[in-house]
Write a protein that holds these residues in place. Structure first.
Motif, short mmCIF file in Angstrom:
data_model
loop_
_atom_site.label_atom_id
_atom_site.label_comp_id
_atom_site.label_asym_id
_atom_site.label_seq_id
_atom_site.Cartn_x
_atom_site.Cartn_y
_atom_site.Cartn_z
N PHE A 1 0.96 -0.99 0.01
CA PHE A 1 0.10 0.00 -0.21
C PHE A 1 0.88 1.27 -0.04
CE2 PHE A 1 -2.97 -3.04 1.99
CZ PHE A 1 -4.02 -2.90 0.67
N PRO A 2 0.34 2.64 -0.38
CA PRO A 2 1.09 3.47 -0.70
C PRO A 2 2.20 3.76 0.54
CG PRO A 2 -0.95 3.93 -1.15
CD PRO A 2 -0.98 2.60 -0.66
N SER A 3 1.81 3.38 2.03
CA SER A 3 2.51 3.73 3.00
C SER A 3 3.26 2.80 3.92
CB SER A 3 1.60 4.63 3.99
OG SER A 3 0.71 3.96 4.40
N ASN B 1 -3.23 -6.72 15.06
CA ASN B 1 -3.58 -5.71 14.32
C ASN B 1 -2.74 -5.42 13.41
OD1 ASN B 1 -5.37 -4.42 17.40
ND2 ASN B 1 -6.47 -5.64 15.51
N GLY B 2 -3.22 -5.19 12.09
CA GLY B 2 -2.24 -4.66 10.97
C GLY B 2 -1.10 -5.66 10.48
N ALA B 3 -1.49 -6.81 11.06
CA ALA B 3 -0.52 -7.79 10.44
C ALA B 3 -0.48 -8.18 9.11
CB ALA B 3 -0.66 -9.15 11.23
N GLY B 4 -1.88 -7.80 8.38
CA GLY B 4 -1.99 -8.17 7.03
C GLY B 4 -2.94 -9.35 6.71
N THR C 1 4.09 -1.86 3.51
CA THR C 1 3.97 -3.13 2.95
C THR C 1 3.14 -4.08 3.66
OG1 THR C 1 6.36 -2.84 2.07
CG2 THR C 1 5.64 -4.94 1.97
N ALA C 2 2.05 -4.50 3.20
CA ALA C 2 1.11 -5.12 3.93
C ALA C 2 1.35 -6.65 4.11
CB ALA C 2 -0.34 -5.13 3.45
N LEU C 3 1.86 -7.05 2.99
CA LEU C 3 2.26 -8.46 2.87
C LEU C 3 3.65 -8.49 2.12
CD1 LEU C 3 -0.83 -10.37 1.68
CD2 LEU C 3 0.15 -10.54 3.93
#
Ligand SMILES: Nc1ncnc2c1ncn2[C@@H]1O[C@H](COP(=O)(O)OP(=O)(O)OP(=O)(O)O)[C@@H](O)[C@H]1O
Ligand SMILES: [Mg+2]
Lengths: 305, 444
Positions: free
Chosen positions: A11-13, A36-39, A15-17
């Motif tokens: 994602f723009p801000s 939370n926010g792990a992806g 790296t989700a995965l």
């Protein structure tokens, strides 16, 4: 059955995965455990083709998952993390409207709706507006709305958020029965108890990376100790702290002491020594380590704050 | 396509379940229309005592008959004199009557010149003076005066026919005869209309256009002549319809404004669907973003058609607006206007970041487009620069299309440019919207 190969999603801000690979077998109840926010949600969205990855590929059965492949959606049920329902419509109307997008004969759809409503105990409320439902009822409706086309694969993204324990157990039983009927289930959560209770195999995800995976036992085995020992806090045990330290690390908590066994620990030796020192057996309790402890061990952080 | 249809049906199910939306779409506009009608309704009864200045310079009995009839008409207050500086009543002459109309003393001034109807003339000659600010009143006056003049047709036609037939009798050329008749009809009303306030502004009022259209079609031959006679009849109907010019003019404007609000709300609801997660659920079904857009498009368009027609229907019930005599062409314009409005709604949803943005921006644009496009008052009231801007809005073309159909009773040929422009604007805006949706917030 489901293979996730070297998936990265940016994602723009953030790296989700980051280079995620997983193999999930048919009829497995697979857990994805992470804070939370792990992806987790991102991975689910990729699995159903709602998002496309920058790198890597996902196949379910023999079909590749893409945003354009609408056909594969007929074989996947997706329970979104947020409630995805028309609040102003009745439970039945919701199910009809979502269900008919799956090209089911009218009669079959109608039967399925009744059957599913019964299965989660909402049949009596079928004509009530969703906005009059309790949180747990909405959650249950949210699940069956994803099951009308009888998919072989069910993706559940934290389906029990904000649900009371009773409803939660009902949902667990329902999902277990679906798994017993042969559905492959992927279940995300940040409650390790849920993952342990439900899932035959679990992957732990953190910051977009899979940091461990396996059955619950395999994961626990990754810890350098097997059991911890909870020791009641009293004058005698406090006096003998030095003795306990011979067997491992002692952590002092408010109401008890925790002994993390060190290398070469053997229960028989431990209890012989305890007896010699005049301490009572009932002050000691064997405690199986949890995934929480594994997460703590692997990341230095807790699953939830 | 099946998926689009299913989503389309779902949209209607949601719509009709939402009582507030239904109220806002149908009931509220109807009530507002009734209220507006009650407030401005006096404009409708305006013709009861509308002041017109009349000067007859002709001795012709036909002209005198016209003036006499005007005198007796309830619709008008005929003024033949003005007060000079000393306070004396002085009869108009060709200069003072002009000034009288200029200073707003009358809604319009009618002059029957010395040659209004002479032995050699083929028709009745009249001069109109009016302030473009009084355009609506002027239209009424014109319509009614035409009606009066038509009553003199038998007298005029008798005289002219004699002369014409004398001329052509014996040639036995039916064509020539027809041509003669045609020229008779076309010259029949030689109305010399000029503007006082703004002579540069072309007089595209319906009287001139209808006169010329008679001319055009009458060239085609014999049968057309009789059609033209029928046309004259139907112009009389138009004249009668003008008893409610204000409603005829306004109903389309209200309808357009309300429709724009409806469609903006409906398009902005894409954001609600996104927020509620319903969009996600749809998109993880065998449904693509394109399906959702098309279903929304068709839903908005059909709702637009229904709402517009409903509004005109209400206009017919409440204000006697003649909706049904030209209903096919009206429906065509309604369709084109709905397409344009729908694409506008899509544009908002495509480029806004949130529902609030879409609605806020939408409201601003709707109000300015409605005002500039002539939905609330005729564009002829506006300064020339605004008038040229108004032609850039689809509101203008919809409004003008409605007027064309309802007021002038025009056929498909006259509204073809409107249809083309509206569909064209709709296509361009939709294309831009699709481009916007690809990078917009709704589907990300
Ligand atoms: N649409 C998006 N745009 C930008 N960043 C995003 C978007 N969706 C997720 N992220 C980011 O990607 C990361 C992973 O988010 P994701 O929702 O997958 O986490 P999660 O494991 O599901 O968390 P939770 O348990 O809170 O649901 C987060 O840092 C999040 O901020
Ligand atoms: Mg999530």
């Amino acid at each position: 059955m489901i293979s996730i190969r070297h998936i990265s999603k940016q994602f723009p801000s953030v790296t989700a995965l980051d280079d995620v690979s997983l193999e999930i077998g048919e009829k497995e109840f697979f857990g994805l455990l992470g804070p939370n926010g792990a992806g987790k949600t991102t991975l689910m969205n990729l699995l159903v083709g709602y998002l496309s990855p920058e790198k890597g590929s996902i196949t379910i059965g023999d079909q590749e998952v893409t945003r354009e492949n609408l056909d594969i959606r007929n074989t996947i049920g997706f329970v979104p993390q947020s409630l995805a329902l028309y609040d102003e419509l009745s439970a039945r109307a919701n199910l009809e409207m979502f269900g008919k997008l799956f090209n089911l004969p009218h009669k079959l759809l109608s039967e399925r709706i009744n059957e599913r409503l019964n299965a989660v105990g909402l049949y009596e409320r079928r004509n009530d507006n969703v906005k009059t439902f309790s949180g747990g009822m909405k959650r249950r409706l949210n699940i069956i709305a994803s099951l009308l086309h009888d998919p072989g694969v069910l993706l559940c993204d934290e389906p029990t958020v904000g649900v009371d324990p009773q409803s939660r157990n009902a949902i667990f039983d329902f999902l277990e029965s679906l798994n017993a009927q042969g559905k492959t289930i992927i279940y995300t959560t940040h409650y390790m108890e849920e993952a342990e209770r439900l899932c035959s195999r679990i992957a732990i995800i953190d910051h977009g990376k899979i940091i461990a995976s396996g059955t619950s036992d395999e994961l626990i085995d990754m810890l350098p100790y097997e059991e911890t020992i909870i020791v009641a806090k009293n004058d005698s045990t406090m006096e003998h702290k030095a003795v306990l330290r011979e067997f491992g690390t002692v952590i002092e908590n408010d109401d008890h002491l925790l002994l993390k066994p060190g290398t070469g620990f053997a229960l028989s030796k431990f209890f012989t020594r305890v007896e010699q020192e005049g301490m009572k057996y009932r002050w000691f309790e064997l405690h199986r380590p949890t995934l929480e402890e594994l997460f703590l061990h692997l990341t230095g952080r807790r699953l939830r704050d | 396509m099946k998926q689009v249809l299913r989503l389309f049906n779902n949209s209607y199910r949601i719509f009709f379940n939402d009582r507030v939306a239904v109220m806002l779409t149908f009931i509220v506009p109807m009530v507002l229309m009734y209220l507006f009608g009650a407030i401005f309704g006096s404009a409708d009864s305006g013709p009861d005592r509308m002041p017109i200045a009349v000067l007859n310079q002709s001795n012709s009995p036909v002209a005198q008959q016209v003036v006499a009839t005007l005198d007796t008409m309830k619709a008008f207050r005929v003024i033949k004199t003005y007060k000079d500086k000393q306070g004396r009543q002085v009869a108009f002459d060709s200069v003072t009557i002009k000034r009288f109309a200029q200073t707003g003393g009358a809604a319009a001034a009618v002059v029957l010149p010395p040659d209004a109807f002479t032995d050699t003339s083929l028709g009745l000659k009249m001069k109109f003076y009016y302030d473009p600010k009084n355009e609506i009143e002027f239209q009424v006056v014109q319509g009614l005066i035409k009606q009066v003049a038509y009553n003199q047709i038998p007298a005029i036609i008798n005289q002219s026919m004699q002369r014409q037939s004398e001329k052509y009798l014996g040639t036995k050329s039916g064509q020539a005869f027809n041509r003669g008749i045609a020229s008779l009809v076309s010259k029949y009303f030689h109305v010399d209309t000029s503007l006082i306030m703004n002579p540069s502004k072309a007089m595209a009022n319906w009287m001139n256009t209808s006169t010329s259209s008679v001319q055009d079609s009458s060239k085609k031959g014999g049968t057309n002549f009789f059609e033209n006679m029928v046309k004259i009849e139907s112009q009389q109907v138009v004249g009668e319809q003008l008893k409610n010019p204000w409603a005829t003019r306004s109903v389309g404007g209200w309808a357009m404004t309300f429709l724009l609000f409806t469609i903006t709300a409906s398009s902005a609801s894409l954001f609600d669907e996104k927020k509620s997660g319903v969009m996600l659920r749809l998109l993880v079904s065998p449904v693509s973003r394109v399906h959702i857009l098309w279903s929304k498009y068709f839903f908005n368009m059909s709702l637009g058609i229904i709402q517009l027609f409903f509004m005109f229907f209400v206009g017919w019930v409440m204000f006697d607006v003649d909706v049904f005599s030209n209903v096919v062409n009206l429906l065509l314009i309604i369709l084109a206007a709905s397409v344009a409005c729908t694409s506008f709604g899509m544009l908002l949803a495509a480029f806004a970041q949130t529902r609030q943005q879409a609605q806020g921006l939408g409201t601003l644009l709707i109000l300015s487009m409605s005002a500039v496009g002539g939905a609330w008052f005729p564009t002829s009231f506006m300064p020339p620069t605004i008038q040229s801007i108004s032609k850039l809005t689809f509101v203008y073309w919809s409004m003008d299309g409605f007027l064309e159909v309802l007021w002038r009773g025009s056929g498909i040929a006259a509204i073809a440019p409107h249809l083309l422009i509206l569909f064209g604007m709709g296509s361009v805006i939709s294309a831009v919207s699709v481009w916007g949706f690809k990078r917009g917030k709704v589907f990300e």
